[in-house]
Design a protein around this motif. Structure first.
Motif, mmCIF file in Angstrom:
data_model
loop_
_atom_site.group_PDB
_atom_site.id
_atom_site.type_symbol
_atom_site.label_atom_id
_atom_site.label_comp_id
_atom_site.label_asym_id
_atom_site.label_seq_id
_atom_site.Cartn_x
_atom_site.Cartn_y
_atom_site.Cartn_z
ATOM 1 N N TYR A 501 0.837 -1.206 0.000
ATOM 2 C CA TYR A 501 0.000 0.000 0.000
ATOM 3 C C TYR A 501 0.873 1.257 0.000
ATOM 4 O O TYR A 501 0.629 2.207 -0.764
ATOM 5 C CB TYR A 501 -0.929 -0.020 1.211
ATOM 6 C CG TYR A 501 -1.597 1.299 1.514
ATOM 7 C CD1 TYR A 501 -2.533 1.841 0.642
ATOM 8 C CD2 TYR A 501 -1.274 2.002 2.666
ATOM 9 C CE1 TYR A 501 -3.146 3.061 0.922
ATOM 10 C CE2 TYR A 501 -1.873 3.220 2.957
ATOM 11 C CZ TYR A 501 -2.808 3.748 2.079
ATOM 12 O OH TYR A 501 -3.405 4.947 2.344
ATOM 13 N N ASP A 529 -11.178 -4.402 -0.858
ATOM 14 C CA ASP A 529 -11.644 -4.230 0.528
ATOM 15 C C ASP A 529 -10.529 -3.682 1.402
ATOM 16 O O ASP A 529 -10.752 -2.799 2.240
ATOM 17 C CB ASP A 529 -12.135 -5.565 1.089
ATOM 18 C CG ASP A 529 -13.416 -6.042 0.427
ATOM 19 O OD1 ASP A 529 -14.102 -5.222 -0.205
ATOM 20 O OD2 ASP A 529 -13.718 -7.257 0.544
ATOM 21 N N ARG A 530 -9.313 -4.194 1.191
ATOM 22 C CA ARG A 530 -8.180 -3.729 1.991
ATOM 23 C C ARG A 530 -7.852 -2.263 1.675
ATOM 24 O O ARG A 530 -7.579 -1.473 2.579
ATOM 25 C CB ARG A 530 -6.975 -4.634 1.701
ATOM 26 C CG ARG A 530 -5.793 -4.459 2.622
ATOM 27 C CD ARG A 530 -6.127 -4.829 4.060
ATOM 28 N NE ARG A 530 -6.594 -6.193 4.159
ATOM 29 C CZ ARG A 530 -5.801 -7.241 4.331
ATOM 30 N NH1 ARG A 530 -4.506 -7.053 4.405
ATOM 31 N NH2 ARG A 530 -6.301 -8.451 4.460
ATOM 32 N N GLU A 532 -9.926 -0.022 0.380
ATOM 33 C CA GLU A 532 -11.042 0.840 0.763
ATOM 34 C C GLU A 532 -11.082 1.105 2.265
ATOM 35 O O GLU A 532 -11.769 2.025 2.710
ATOM 36 C CB GLU A 532 -12.366 0.224 0.300
ATOM 37 C CG GLU A 532 -12.561 0.301 -1.210
ATOM 38 C CD GLU A 532 -13.768 -0.493 -1.685
ATOM 39 O OE1 GLU A 532 -14.401 -1.180 -0.830
ATOM 40 O OE2 GLU A 532 -14.083 -0.445 -2.891
ATOM 41 N N SER A 533 -10.340 0.302 3.031
ATOM 42 C CA SER A 533 -10.279 0.566 4.470
ATOM 43 C C SER A 533 -9.361 1.750 4.777
ATOM 44 O O SER A 533 -9.246 2.173 5.921
ATOM 45 C CB SER A 533 -9.784 -0.682 5.216
ATOM 46 O OG SER A 533 -8.426 -0.958 4.887
ATOM 47 N N THR A 534 -8.682 2.271 3.743
ATOM 48 C CA THR A 534 -7.826 3.458 3.869
ATOM 49 C C THR A 534 -8.447 4.604 3.068
ATOM 50 O O THR A 534 -9.569 4.491 2.545
ATOM 51 C CB THR A 534 -6.417 3.156 3.338
ATOM 52 O OG1 THR A 534 -6.471 2.997 1.904
ATOM 53 C CG2 THR A 534 -5.864 1.875 3.953
ATOM 54 N N ASP A 535 -7.725 5.703 2.934
ATOM 55 C CA ASP A 535 -8.205 6.827 2.122
ATOM 56 C C ASP A 535 -7.612 6.793 0.715
ATOM 57 O O ASP A 535 -7.517 7.822 0.044
ATOM 58 C CB ASP A 535 -7.864 8.159 2.801
ATOM 59 C CG ASP A 535 -6.354 8.331 3.003
ATOM 60 O OD1 ASP A 535 -5.611 7.348 2.769
ATOM 61 O OD2 ASP A 535 -5.931 9.443 3.371
ATOM 62 N N TRP A 536 -7.227 5.586 0.270
ATOM 63 C CA TRP A 536 -6.575 5.428 -1.030
ATOM 64 C C TRP A 536 -7.413 5.963 -2.190
ATOM 65 O O TRP A 536 -6.900 6.685 -3.063
ATOM 66 C CB TRP A 536 -6.222 3.965 -1.258
ATOM 67 C CG TRP A 536 -5.811 3.624 -2.662
ATOM 68 C CD1 TRP A 536 -6.506 2.921 -3.579
ATOM 69 C CD2 TRP A 536 -4.593 3.999 -3.296
ATOM 70 N NE1 TRP A 536 -5.818 2.814 -4.752
ATOM 71 C CE2 TRP A 536 -4.624 3.473 -4.596
ATOM 72 C CE3 TRP A 536 -3.473 4.731 -2.894
ATOM 73 C CZ2 TRP A 536 -3.589 3.656 -5.511
ATOM 74 C CZ3 TRP A 536 -2.438 4.909 -3.803
ATOM 75 C CH2 TRP A 536 -2.499 4.382 -5.098
#
Length: 559
Positions: A501, A529-530, A532-536
């Motif tokens: 990431y 999903d991984r 989207e758990s951040t502000d990417w």
């Protein structure tokens, strides 16, 4: 409990009885031979076939796997303990039993963490290289029995071989002739049975073909003493059943056995599972549970420990005989157990005059099939790194010991895997003809856009390869003008870690400085999903996430 005995059918009884007795007859000489191979008194090999057989019959999931003393495990036991005590001594026997305790505990630990689902984490090249070298070690270690020489303990295998070659004049011709005749009989016996028995009795031919050790032992007991040969004999074997007790060692001795027990647990389990799997495929049956096998083998090793034996595993030769004799369930194992008990109670004296040369011949013939140089050659031709793993494992076992060989093989496998995955295959792709399929521009004639660079990464994104990916993309941009969009195609990416990431963040920042937008296409649900758990997704805007590479190229490049 009673896994293979559940839903037992009465018509199986005669087949299980016959198979159990045949395996018992085979197991007696094998058990004695493998005990000597492990540096233990002959009864230890028979004791190793008592509680382990019973426990596996109760808990195992293979109907015909025969658990007990095994050649590879016997060698590893000897190599693990000979630096700590004198082979054949009472202390050596205590250490062997303690090794079985720790082996069983490691197998139970593997069961608790579900290691049965990870059966491929040790590569085939490691197992094949180890088995081939171990077989050679076993054969050379039998030189004392096969030649009648007095071979003192040496520091290495090379020293042992050199000593034998230097002192060949001490070899007893009669013992060497006996050994050669025994090996010839064992090798020729299956072919002789196939020649003498018609095709109509194929199963009988196969069964009798595996009875060569029994024939050899009968001849050795009845004829060899009459010849008055100067061969070393087995000697007295205590009659009766073993007294059940745990070994008594100090904490330092227990700790010294931990590395060896771990490797014996791994190799014993993989050997047992491979045999059970091969037999299940041959019989076209299902029900084998790799993780449940860990439980059965773990408790079986604990049973071996308390009965004054040493680590056990599933034996290939005995298991194949068991299946060929018609075993339908582990009730055959219980009949084998009854046969071993009978021998221990009333017949141990029969084997007193048995020459050790014949036991050495049985061991040699049993391990010769394990030598497989073709595996290493095929691995090298297919992929040199796999061939290198085979060679390093093989040479390390010969030069040092089984523990070092396996450890180096596993370590080298991991290093080579990390090296391969740290420089993954990366392809610039384009549209193939007028389809929605995208292929490598270096392999196919495809349509691309001068404004869009589409990159497919054929590996997971993790700490070892993100820098390589970023360097590849930046280097490609330096070779081209007019690119305004980079599309990262994630169809082959199944996992991304935090370093992966951060690598994407770094790539995004580098592209921003070049006024190039980063986009994504065909990323799988778990990976998204991984992310989207951040502000990417906010960070890459106005970069987009496309469902397919075709959508991305159509919208960004108008192709």
């Amino acid at each position: 409990m009673f896994n293979t005995l559940r839903n037992y059918q009465r018509e199986w009884l005669s087949a299980d009885l016959a198979a159990g007795l045949v395996v018992a007859i085979l197991l007696v000489p094998q058990g004695i031979a493998y005990a000597f191979l492990a540096g233990l008194p002959p009864q230890a090999g028979l004791y190793a076939a008592l509680l382990p057989l019973f426990i596996y019959a109760m808990l195992g999931t293979s109907p015909s796997l025969a658990v007990g003393p095994a050649a590879i495990v016997s060698l590893m036991t000897l190599e693990s303990l000979q630096q700590l005590a004198t082979p054949g001594s009472a202390e050596f026997s205590q250490l062997a039993a303690a090794l079985a305790v720790l082996t069983g505990l490691f197998l139970l630990l593997f069961y608790l963490i579900g290691l049965g689902r990870w059966t491929t984490f040790i590569s085939h090249s490691v197992i094949s290289g180890f088995s081939s070298a171990a077989a050679i070690v076993i054969i050379i270690n039998q030189s004392k029995s096969l030649t009648g020489m007095s071979v003192p303990r040496q520091e290495s295998l090379a020293d042992t071989l050199w000593y034998v070659l230097q002192h060949l004049e001490q070899a007893l011709p009669a013992v060497m002739l006996l050994s050669a005749a025994a090996i010839l009989l064992l090798k020729a016996w299956p072919s002789l049975c196939r020649m003498l028995i018609t095709h109509r009795w194929k199963m009988m031919s196969e069964l009798l073909g595996r009875s060569g050790p029994l024939v050899l032992i009968v001849l050795g007991i009845t004829l060899v003493p009459a010849l008055n040969l100067p061969a070393e004999i087995v000697g007295d074997i205590p009659s009766g059943l073993p007294q059940l007790a745990l070994p008594h060692l100090n904490s330092e001795q227990w700790q010294s056995l931990l590395p060896s027990a771990l490797l014996i647990a791994l190799i014993g389990y993989l050997e047992s599972l491979s045999v059970a799997t091969a037999m299940a495929r041959r019989a076209k049956t299902s029900g084998l549970n790799p993780n449940r096998e860990l439980l059965a083998l773990g408790i079986a090793n604990l049973g071996a420990a308390v009965s004054q034996a040493y680590p056990v595993a599933g034996g290939f030769g005995r298991s194949m005989v068991n299946q060929a004799a018609g075993a339908r369930s582990q009730l055959a194992g219980l009949f084998t157990l009854a046969g071993i008990i009978l021998v221990l109670v009333v017949a141990t004296s029969w084997f007193t005059v048995l020459p050790k040369a014949l036991l050495g011949a049985i061991i040699v013939v049993a391990v010769i099939p394990l030598i497989n140089f073709q595996d290493g050659l095929h691995a090298w031709r297919f992929q040199k790194s796999d061939g290198l793993v085979w060679l390093v494992t093989f040479m390390a076992v010969l030069a040092s010991n089984a523990e070092l060989g396996i450890s180096l093989g596993i370590l080298l496998s991991l290093v080579l895997y990390l090296r391969r995955s740290s420089e993954p295959h990366i392809a610039e792709i384009g549209r193939y003809k007028n389809s929605d399929h995208f292929r490598n521009v270096q392999r196919h004639q495809v349509s691309t856009s001068p404004q869009v660079l589409m990159i497919r990464v054929d590996e997971n994104l993790y700490f070892a390869n993100t820098h390589y990916l970023n360097e590849y993309i930046i280097h490609r941009l330096e070779q081209a003008d007019g690119i305004r969009h980079v599309v990262l195609v994630g169809s082959a990416i199944n996992h991304i870690d935090f370093n992966g990431y951060e690598g994407l963040l770094e790539l995004h920042q580098q592209l921003q400085q070049l006024n190039i937008l980063l986009h994504m296409a065909e990323f799988k649900g778990p990976v998204m999903d991984r992310l989207e758990s951040t502000d990417w997704l906010e960070r890459i805007k106005p970069g987009q996430v496309f469902f397919t590479a075709s959508d991305a190229l159509r919208e960004l490049g108008h192709v």
